[in-house]
Design a protein around this motif. Structure first.
Motif, mmCIF file in Angstrom:
data_model
loop_
_atom_site.group_PDB
_atom_site.id
_atom_site.type_symbol
_atom_site.label_atom_id
_atom_site.label_comp_id
_atom_site.label_asym_id
_atom_site.label_seq_id
_atom_site.Cartn_x
_atom_site.Cartn_y
_atom_site.Cartn_z
ATOM 1 N N LEU A 42 11.263 -16.633 16.694
ATOM 2 C CA LEU A 42 10.648 -17.525 15.705
ATOM 3 C C LEU A 42 9.272 -17.975 16.175
ATOM 4 C CD1 LEU A 42 13.625 -19.858 14.718
ATOM 5 C CD2 LEU A 42 12.529 -18.159 13.254
ATOM 6 N N GLN A 43 9.193 -18.366 17.430
ATOM 7 C CA GLN A 43 7.934 -18.847 17.991
ATOM 8 C C GLN A 43 6.875 -17.748 17.989
ATOM 9 O OE1 GLN A 43 8.113 -20.104 22.109
ATOM 10 N NE2 GLN A 43 6.574 -21.668 21.733
ATOM 11 N N LEU A 44 7.249 -16.534 18.359
ATOM 12 C CA LEU A 44 6.295 -15.426 18.374
ATOM 13 C C LEU A 44 5.766 -15.112 16.979
ATOM 14 C CD1 LEU A 44 7.974 -13.025 20.956
ATOM 15 C CD2 LEU A 44 5.849 -14.311 21.248
ATOM 16 N N LEU A 45 6.594 -15.349 15.961
ATOM 17 C CA LEU A 45 6.172 -15.127 14.587
ATOM 18 C C LEU A 45 5.382 -16.316 14.037
ATOM 19 C CD1 LEU A 45 9.420 -13.514 13.153
ATOM 20 C CD2 LEU A 45 7.196 -12.384 13.473
ATOM 21 N N SER A 63 9.080 -21.841 7.326
ATOM 22 C CA SER A 63 7.636 -21.836 7.063
ATOM 23 C C SER A 63 6.941 -21.204 8.257
ATOM 24 C CB SER A 63 7.121 -23.263 6.831
ATOM 25 O OG SER A 63 7.371 -24.069 7.952
ATOM 26 N N GLY A 64 5.758 -20.669 8.011
ATOM 27 C CA GLY A 64 5.033 -20.021 9.096
ATOM 28 C C GLY A 64 3.764 -19.349 8.646
ATOM 29 N N LEU A 65 3.268 -18.474 9.488
ATOM 30 C CA LEU A 65 2.025 -17.766 9.224
ATOM 31 C C LEU A 65 2.243 -16.694 8.161
ATOM 32 C CD1 LEU A 65 0.896 -17.320 12.929
ATOM 33 C CD2 LEU A 65 0.124 -19.059 11.298
ATOM 34 N N GLU A 66 1.373 -16.689 7.168
ATOM 35 C CA GLU A 66 1.538 -15.769 6.049
ATOM 36 C C GLU A 66 1.526 -14.304 6.476
ATOM 37 O OE1 GLU A 66 -0.339 -15.047 1.640
ATOM 38 O OE2 GLU A 66 -0.590 -16.978 2.608
ATOM 39 N N SER A 72 9.332 -12.659 9.248
ATOM 40 C CA SER A 72 10.004 -13.958 9.296
ATOM 41 C C SER A 72 11.176 -14.000 8.335
ATOM 42 C CB SER A 72 9.017 -15.077 8.951
ATOM 43 O OG SER A 72 7.969 -15.119 9.880
ATOM 44 N N LEU A 73 10.994 -13.445 7.133
ATOM 45 C CA LEU A 73 12.083 -13.435 6.154
ATOM 46 C C LEU A 73 13.212 -12.497 6.575
ATOM 47 C CD1 LEU A 73 10.183 -13.623 2.755
ATOM 48 C CD2 LEU A 73 11.378 -15.449 3.984
ATOM 49 N N GLN A 78 18.698 -12.347 8.488
ATOM 50 C CA GLN A 78 19.660 -12.005 9.537
ATOM 51 C C GLN A 78 20.406 -13.243 9.987
ATOM 52 O OE1 GLN A 78 17.823 -10.315 13.028
ATOM 53 N NE2 GLN A 78 19.765 -9.912 14.018
ATOM 54 N N PHE A 79 19.691 -14.333 10.133
ATOM 55 C CA PHE A 79 20.290 -15.605 10.532
ATOM 56 C C PHE A 79 21.304 -16.084 9.489
ATOM 57 C CE2 PHE A 79 20.084 -20.260 10.190
ATOM 58 C CZ PHE A 79 20.570 -20.617 11.435
ATOM 59 N N LEU A 80 20.884 -16.101 8.220
ATOM 60 C CA LEU A 80 21.750 -16.620 7.160
ATOM 61 C C LEU A 80 23.028 -15.790 6.967
ATOM 62 C CD1 LEU A 80 19.087 -17.610 4.490
ATOM 63 C CD2 LEU A 80 20.406 -19.142 5.979
ATOM 64 N N LYS A 81 22.926 -14.496 7.188
ATOM 65 C CA LYS A 81 24.086 -13.614 7.009
ATOM 66 C C LYS A 81 25.058 -13.662 8.186
ATOM 67 C CE LYS A 81 22.944 -9.791 4.238
ATOM 68 N NZ LYS A 81 22.450 -8.403 4.175
#
Length: 85
Positions: A42-45, A63-66, A72-73, A78-81
């Motif tokens: 997450l941090q690297l992204l 939220s993050g860098l466009e 990121s999505l 992967q996290f949500l599943k």
């Protein structure tokens, strides 16, 4: 910068355990990936994820860098599943 929120129509007024579940969101990781590895990705992204519960809804957001939106999505999906605590 991007921001995506998933809002569920059930909050802690209807079910008090939702508040505890949202609090655990920050301590979770996808199954098969260590917590530290997940947070590092997450941090690297350049993104962050949060979970919180209100009276009538529960929100999970990222939220993050466009420029890292797609990656990121993919990680968020992967996290949500495969949430593991």
């Amino acid at each position: 910068v991007f921001s995506v929120a998933l809002i569920f129509g059930k909050g802690n007024f209807e079910d008090p355990i939702v508040d505890q579940a949202a609090a655990m969101f920050d301590k979770a990781n996808p199954t098969g990936m260590k917590y530290d590895e997940f947070k590092r990705k997450l941090q690297l992204l350049g993104c962050s994820m949060n979970g919180y519960a209100g009276l009538n809804s529960t929100t999970l957001d990222i939220s993050g860098l466009e420029e890292n939106l797609e990656a990121s999505l993919v990680l968020f999906n992967q996290f949500l599943k495969n949430i593991s605590i």
